[in-house]
Enzyme design. Structure first.
Site, PDB file in Angstrom:
ATOM      1  N   SER A   1       0.667  -0.992   0.044  1.00  0.00           N
ATOM      2  CA  SER A   1       0.121   0.038  -0.005  1.00  0.00           C
ATOM      3  C   SER A   1       0.764   1.292  -0.044  1.00  0.00           C
ATOM      4  CB  SER A   1      -0.849  -0.044   1.340  1.00  0.00           C
ATOM      5  OG  SER A   1      -1.504  -1.357   1.385  1.00  0.00           O
TER       6      SER A   1
HETATM    7  N1  SAH Z   1      -0.191  -4.702   4.591  1.00  0.00           N
HETATM    8  C1  SAH Z   1       0.302  -4.940   3.183  1.00  0.00           C
HETATM    9  C2  SAH Z   1      -0.519  -4.698   1.892  1.00  0.00           C
HETATM   10  C3  SAH Z   1      -0.764  -5.874   1.252  1.00  0.00           C
HETATM   11  S1  SAH Z   1      -1.785  -5.945  -0.005  1.00  0.00           S
HETATM   12  C4  SAH Z   1       1.702  -4.190   3.202  1.00  0.00           C
HETATM   13  O1  SAH Z   1       2.104  -3.385   3.945  1.00  0.00           O
HETATM   14  O2  SAH Z   1       2.441  -4.641   2.414  1.00  0.00           O
HETATM   15  C5  SAH Z   1      -3.044  -7.208   0.518  1.00  0.00           C
HETATM   16  C6  SAH Z   1      -2.900  -8.626   0.912  1.00  0.00           C
HETATM   17  O3  SAH Z   1      -3.793  -9.170   1.203  1.00  0.00           O
HETATM   18  C7  SAH Z   1      -2.243  -9.319  -0.309  1.00  0.00           C
HETATM   19  O4  SAH Z   1      -0.685  -9.809   0.283  1.00  0.00           O
HETATM   20  C8  SAH Z   1      -3.111 -10.559  -0.249  1.00  0.00           C
HETATM   21  O5  SAH Z   1      -2.496 -11.861  -0.469  1.00  0.00           O
HETATM   22  C9  SAH Z   1      -3.712 -10.521   1.172  1.00  0.00           C
HETATM   23  N2  SAH Z   1      -5.124 -11.356   1.221  1.00  0.00           N
HETATM   24  C10 SAH Z   1      -5.989 -11.343   0.302  1.00  0.00           C
HETATM   25  N3  SAH Z   1      -7.229 -11.865   1.011  1.00  0.00           N
HETATM   26  C11 SAH Z   1      -6.880 -12.344   1.999  1.00  0.00           C
HETATM   27  C12 SAH Z   1      -7.493 -13.417   3.080  1.00  0.00           C
HETATM   28  N4  SAH Z   1      -8.540 -13.637   2.935  1.00  0.00           N
HETATM   29  N5  SAH Z   1      -6.641 -13.784   4.059  1.00  0.00           N
HETATM   30  C13 SAH Z   1      -5.408 -13.270   4.222  1.00  0.00           C
HETATM   31  N6  SAH Z   1      -4.668 -12.261   3.300  1.00  0.00           N
HETATM   32  C14 SAH Z   1      -5.457 -11.936   2.438  1.00  0.00           C
END
Ligand code: SAH
Length: 218
Positions: free
Chosen positions: A69
């Protein structure tokens, strides 16, 4: 801190200071959040090839179709979650590269973070380990289930957009707790949910753009 952590040139402390000034200009006011953003070297969490862009206010690719993000949205969500008070136990859904978890680790006592893509989970674990972040527990699991064994949480933060609030997560929110998540499909907005003794209150906040919350482990 070693050279890789402190960074040089485009990854230096000076570059990070500029990021903090930009966040202030964008309206982030919570000094605790700004200090946390200043403390965490974002370049450690992105591919070496992207390190020079780590402090630009953009989202960056993480691989596996996922993105880290943009700093503003991380700061904004943590600011909303904190509401100016110290946090004890926080659950993050969507660890991704672990950057937001590292920021959360600066503002709360214990962080639990769940990721459904195994290689991302493993890479995040390695980065947090390298930075010697000790108060984050990572799990490779489907975040829709929350983390019943560690509940209740006084903060829950979702880094992926859901079309509705997963009821299991509502149950795992402590009375007095706050949850921040992006809601919607094409059109998304940030949503704040506050739980008190009488129930839940939902407030619609600014527009957002996140990858979707998926179901099951990858
Ligand atoms: N907080 C993160 C941003 C990650 S983007 C950072 O600082 O980099 C969103 C993430 O959510 C992705 O890695 C994706 O794989 C995860 N995601 C999507 N659906 C999910 C679920 N049901 N359970 C766990 N993770 C999930």
């Amino acid at each position: 801190m070693n050279m890789r952590h402190s960074g040089i040139g485009m990854t230096s402390q000076r570059t990070r200071n500029r990021l903090i000034e930009r966040l202030r200009a964008q309206g982030i006011q919570d000094e605790v959040v700004l200090a946390a953003m200043n403390a965490v070297p974002r370049h450690i969490f992105v591919d070496e090839a992207l390190a020079s862009r780590a402090y630009d206010d953009v989202s960056l690719p993480l691989g596996f179709g996922q993105t880290i993000s943009q700093p503003y949205i991380v700061a904004r969500m943590v600011e909303i979650l904190r509401a100016g008070r110290p946090l004890n136990r926080v659950l993050e859904i969507g660890t991704g590269c672990g950057y937001q978890a590292a920021v959360l680790a600066q503002v709360a006592k214990e962080i639990y973070s769940v990721e459904r893509v195994q290689p991302l989970y493993e890479r995040a674990a390695a980065c947090l380990d390298e930075l010697q972040v000790r108060n984050v527990t990572l799990r490779y699991a489907d975040g829709n289930m929350g983390l019943p064994e560690a509940a209740p949480f006084d903060g829950i933060i979702m880094a992926a957009a859901a079309t509705h609030v997963p009821p299991t997560l509502l149950e795992q929110l402590a009375v007095g707790g706050r949850m921040v998540l992006p809601l919607g499909a094409q059109e998304q907005h940030l949503c704040l949910i506050e739980r008190d003794a009488n129930g839940y209150r939902e407030t619609r906040l600014e527009a957002a753009k996140f990858v979707p919350l998926l179901i099951g482990k990858a």
